[in-house]
Design a protein around this motif. Structure first.
Motif, PDB file in Angstrom:
ATOM      1  N   LYS A  94       1.125   1.948   3.280  1.00 27.55           N
ATOM      2  CA  LYS A  94       0.141   1.358   4.193  1.00 27.55           C
ATOM      3  C   LYS A  94      -1.038   0.767   3.425  1.00 27.55           C
ATOM      4  CE  LYS A  94       1.429   4.193   8.169  1.00 27.55           C
ATOM      5  NZ  LYS A  94       1.008   5.149   9.205  1.00 27.55           N
TER       6      LYS A  94
ATOM      7  N   SER B 157     -10.843  -2.316   2.968  1.00 30.32           N
ATOM      8  CA  SER B 157     -11.445  -0.988   3.174  1.00 30.32           C
ATOM      9  C   SER B 157     -10.442  -0.023   3.795  1.00 30.32           C
ATOM     10  CB  SER B 157     -12.701  -1.104   4.046  1.00 30.32           C
ATOM     11  OG  SER B 157     -12.367  -1.522   5.362  1.00 30.32           O
ATOM     12  N   LYS B 158      -9.560  -0.534   4.672  1.00 26.91           N
ATOM     13  CA  LYS B 158      -8.521   0.314   5.266  1.00 26.91           C
ATOM     14  C   LYS B 158      -7.550   0.810   4.202  1.00 26.91           C
ATOM     15  CE  LYS B 158      -7.542   1.170   8.998  1.00 26.91           C
ATOM     16  NZ  LYS B 158      -7.855   2.361   9.807  1.00 26.91           N
TER      17      LYS B 158
ATOM     18  N   ASN C 218       1.287   6.723   2.999  1.00 28.60           N
ATOM     19  CA  ASN C 218      -0.061   6.161   2.872  1.00 28.60           C
ATOM     20  C   ASN C 218      -0.114   5.104   1.776  1.00 28.60           C
ATOM     21  OD1 ASN C 218      -1.145   7.622   4.958  1.00 28.60           O
ATOM     22  ND2 ASN C 218      -1.927   9.290   3.659  1.00 28.60           N
TER      23      ASN C 218
ATOM     24  N   SER D 187     -12.085 -10.235   8.142  1.00 34.28           N
ATOM     25  CA  SER D 187     -10.857  -9.451   8.275  1.00 34.28           C
ATOM     26  C   SER D 187     -10.378  -8.969   6.915  1.00 34.28           C
ATOM     27  CB  SER D 187      -9.764 -10.279   8.948  1.00 34.28           C
ATOM     28  OG  SER D 187     -10.113 -10.588  10.273  1.00 34.28           O
TER      29      SER D 187
ATOM     30  N   GLN E 268       1.999  -5.654   9.624  1.00 34.47           N
ATOM     31  CA  GLN E 268       1.423  -4.932  10.760  1.00 34.47           C
ATOM     32  C   GLN E 268       2.398  -3.870  11.262  1.00 34.47           C
ATOM     33  OE1 GLN E 268      -1.562  -5.054  11.771  1.00 34.47           O
ATOM     34  NE2 GLN E 268      -2.413  -7.048  11.217  1.00 34.47           N
TER      35      GLN E 268
ATOM     36  N   CYS F  52      -2.122  -3.069   3.646  1.00 34.22           N
ATOM     37  CA  CYS F  52      -3.488  -3.521   3.934  1.00 34.22           C
ATOM     38  C   CYS F  52      -3.987  -4.499   2.880  1.00 34.22           C
ATOM     39  CB  CYS F  52      -4.426  -2.312   4.015  1.00 34.22           C
ATOM     40  SG  CYS F  52      -4.268  -1.369   5.541  1.00 34.22           S
TER      41      CYS F  52
ATOM     42  N   TYR G 295     -12.180  -5.887   6.023  1.00 34.38           N
ATOM     43  CA  TYR G 295     -11.709  -4.782   6.860  1.00 34.38           C
ATOM     44  C   TYR G 295     -10.422  -4.191   6.296  1.00 34.38           C
ATOM     45  CZ  TYR G 295      -9.245  -2.520  10.715  1.00 34.38           C
ATOM     46  OH  TYR G 295      -8.522  -1.636  11.479  1.00 34.38           O
ATOM     47  N   TYR G 296      -9.466  -5.039   5.960  1.00 32.85           N
ATOM     48  CA  TYR G 296      -8.177  -4.538   5.484  1.00 32.85           C
ATOM     49  C   TYR G 296      -8.294  -3.894   4.102  1.00 32.85           C
ATOM     50  CZ  TYR G 296      -5.608  -6.510   9.400  1.00 32.85           C
ATOM     51  OH  TYR G 296      -5.121  -6.768  10.658  1.00 32.85           O
TER      52      TYR G 296
ATOM     53  N   GLU H  52      -8.969   3.805   2.845  1.00 40.40           N
ATOM     54  CA  GLU H  52      -8.879   4.913   3.795  1.00 40.40           C
ATOM     55  C   GLU H  52      -7.497   5.561   3.748  1.00 40.40           C
ATOM     56  OE1 GLU H  52     -10.028   4.017   7.796  1.00 40.40           O
ATOM     57  OE2 GLU H  52     -11.789   2.866   7.151  1.00 40.40           O
ATOM     58  N   PHE H  53      -6.472   4.718   3.698  1.00 40.65           N
ATOM     59  CA  PHE H  53      -5.108   5.261   3.667  1.00 40.65           C
ATOM     60  C   PHE H  53      -4.829   6.006   2.363  1.00 40.65           C
ATOM     61  CE2 PHE H  53      -4.011   1.991   6.963  1.00 40.65           C
ATOM     62  CZ  PHE H  53      -3.530   2.885   7.914  1.00 40.65           C
TER      63      PHE H  53
ATOM     64  N   LEU I 236       2.113  -0.799   9.164  1.00 35.77           N
ATOM     65  CA  LEU I 236       0.962   0.041   9.498  1.00 35.77           C
ATOM     66  C   LEU I 236       1.237   0.932  10.690  1.00 35.77           C
ATOM     67  CD1 LEU I 236      -2.115  -2.352   9.049  1.00 35.77           C
ATOM     68  CD2 LEU I 236      -1.135  -0.736   7.413  1.00 35.77           C
TER      69      LEU I 236
END
Length: 543
Positions: free
Chosen positions: A58, A83-84, A55, A77, A45, A62, A80-81, A87-88, A48
């Motif tokens: 990160k 998918s993050k 990136n 969760s 965390q 994730c 979510y991570y 994104e990064f 992040l």
């Protein structure tokens, strides 16, 4: 399946493999690989939130946060991570592997497609990605990893991570000897491979703690700042019951500056409690409860410490015993609460707590001693005797001389309580049993006066008229121990008084006077001795 393709992609580069870069998340990943999820989560965390993290860093963070979520039963969760991660860094291999993990149990072909994508492009030259894919199969209980690992091992026979992965697989199969050999192989190819040392120690921490400690010492010799080594040494020492060593290693662990997890602080506080460092423990308890008022372990330790300090805050203890669901309490909670109630003279409630602890765990027969002591305080000698009987039935090998002494005293007091009752016929039976228990005390502690002293009392009670002199040799033995020390004058006077009376009954007035006069030397105001001397003098005048 496509793992052959995965291997062909990376195998072609093995002979020209450059030095592999260390991940910027390596420290957090090490915690993750050791199932220390709280600490791993905290470090990831932080990554992040770091302005200096790339990136790629990160996205990798994730990916591992998603895996932690899966391992801690937080599937939402995890999604979510993962998918993050995309994104990064949309092209991150970790983003594709995360997608593959999410569909692996439902659509293996789709998962394989994601894994193939993770190993495409620039990632072809990174065998560590292949290892991550193999771990994905292994972690998700898919047997496809087996042939994949075997072929990877043939091609990457000097890569420590392959041996670590295979060691993890052997541990999962409970083949601990094979696992430890594989971790040793990893150390052979990389003598600084921290994970291999730590996992080898994990294998043996219960099977052979000394061997585990030796491996951790080897790690610290080459890596003195390995805080996880100190953490594992503390845990091993705790399980061995060496709380001093445990506290010392937890201090070293904390001094490395690592931001400890709540679990670590709770364990450390528990060690401080067992090490009787109560003030230091209370500091962490107060801090822990300020951060988390519902931390059950901290509330528990607070009650235990108050009990051990005889700071009888029974209201606080009662509040703790009502605060949490009944299923979360352990037998020791009821034992400590019962002891606090006993000290505050709430004997009936104390017995109730001890009985509850026994119902929860009938194997804890040591609780019967608490029950016996409590029943004795209420003069319920019948229940006290039965409780001691139960205690000794499960603890005769571990019982101390003081336990046998206390058991004998209960029989002695029970006999005394029968005076003038219809059951007084049982007095001799009780006293004979008491004498046999006091004899065990003298056998186990021949240089201590207590066994002889209580034998003398029990036999004096049986020989109430002192015509047989049953107690005489034992009171004399007590004097041989106590007179040179000059201590415990009350017991010495009792010995003199018995012997004075014994010789009086035997009409040996000179010896009788000797002992009564000795009693007066110690206690000049002793009225019994004065009257005895006066009576003997009268008898001697008549002669």
């Amino acid at each position: 399946m496509n793992y052959h393709k995965i291997l062909l992609i990376v195998i072609g580069f093995v002979f020209a493999l450059p030095a592999l870069p260390v991940s910027n998340n390596a420290h957090a990943i090490l915690y993750y690989r050791l199932d220390l999820f709280e600490s791993a989560n905290k470090l990831l965390q932080q990554k992040l939130l770091s302005s200096g993290a790339t990136n790629d860093d990160k996205a990798e963070a994730c990916f591992y946060l998603g895996n932690i979520a899966l391992k801690t039963q937080k599937a939402d969760s995890a999604g979510y991570y993962f998918s993050k991660a995309k994104e990064f860094e949309p092209g991150s291999p970790y983003a594709f592997i995360g997608d593959g993990i999410l569909v692996l149990s439902k659509d293996k072909k789709q998962a394989e497609a994601y894994f193939d994508e993770a190993l495409s492009g620039k990632n072809k030259k990174d065998p560590f990605i292949a290892i991550v894919v193999a771990r994905a199969y292994f972690d998700n209980n898919t047997n496809d990893y087996q042939e994949m690992v075997s072929e990877m091992k043939d091609k990457y026979d000097k890569l420590p991570d392959i041996y670590i992965l295979e060691g993890d697989i052997m541990c999962h199969q409970q083949k601990y000897g094979e696992a430890s050999s594989l971790y040793e192989q990893a150390i052979y190819f990389d003598p600084k491979c921290e994970e291999a040392y730590l996992k080898y120690a994990r294998v043996y921490e219960n099977l052979n703690p000394d061997l585990a400690l030796d491996m951790l010492q080897k790690l610290l010799a080459i890596s003195p700042n390995s805080e996880i080594a100190y953490l594992q040494m503390a845990d091993i020492a705790f399980n061995k019951g060496d709380f001093t060593m445990a506290a010392d290693n937890y201090n070293k662990y904390l001094s490395t500056g690592i931001e400890s997890s709540p679990h670590d602080i709770t364990r450390y506080t528990t060690i401080l409690f067992y090490n009787k460092e109560y003030d230091k423990a209370m500091k962490y308890i107060d801090e822990g409860l300020a951060a988390d008022p519902n931390n059950m372990v901290m509330h528990r330790l607070k009650m235990y410490i108050n009990g051990n300090r005889n700071e009888l805050n029974t209201e606080q203890a009662e509040a703790f015993m009502k605060k949490f669901p009944e299923s979360e309490y352990i037998p020791l909670d009821y034992i400590f609460y019962g002891r606090m109630l006993k000290e505050s003279k709430n004997y009936a409630q104390a017995c109730s707590q001890f009985e509850t602890a026994l119902k929860m765990d009938p194997s804890k027969t040591e609780i019967y001693k608490d029950l016996a002591e409590t029943y004795e305080l209420t003069n319920d000698y019948k229940q006290a005797i039965e409780s001691y009987r139960q205690f000794f039935s499960g603890n005769s090998q571990e019982a101390a001389p003081s336990d046998y002494l206390a058991y004998g005293q209960v029989y002695y007091f029970a006999a005394n309580a029968l005076k003038g009752t219809p059951d007084s016929v049982y007095q001799k039976t009780y006293l004979t049993k008491a004498d046999s228990l006091f004899t065990i005390v003298t056998d186990k502690s021949p240089n201590n006066c207590l066994g002889y002293f209580w034998r003398a009392r029990a036999l004096s009670f049986i020989d109430y008229e002192t015509t047989q002199g049953l107690a005489k040799p034992f009171y004399e033995k007590v004097l041989t121990i106590l007179e040179p020390e000059g201590k415990d004058k009350k017991k010495i006077i009792e010995c003199y008084s018995y012997l004075g009376f014994y010789y009086y009954v035997a009409t040996d007035y000179q010896n009788s006077l000797t002992y009564w006069n000795k009693a007066l030397v110690i206690d000049p105001e002793n009225e019994v001795a004065k009257r005895a001397i006066a009576g003997i003098n009268e008898q001697m005048k008549k002669k």
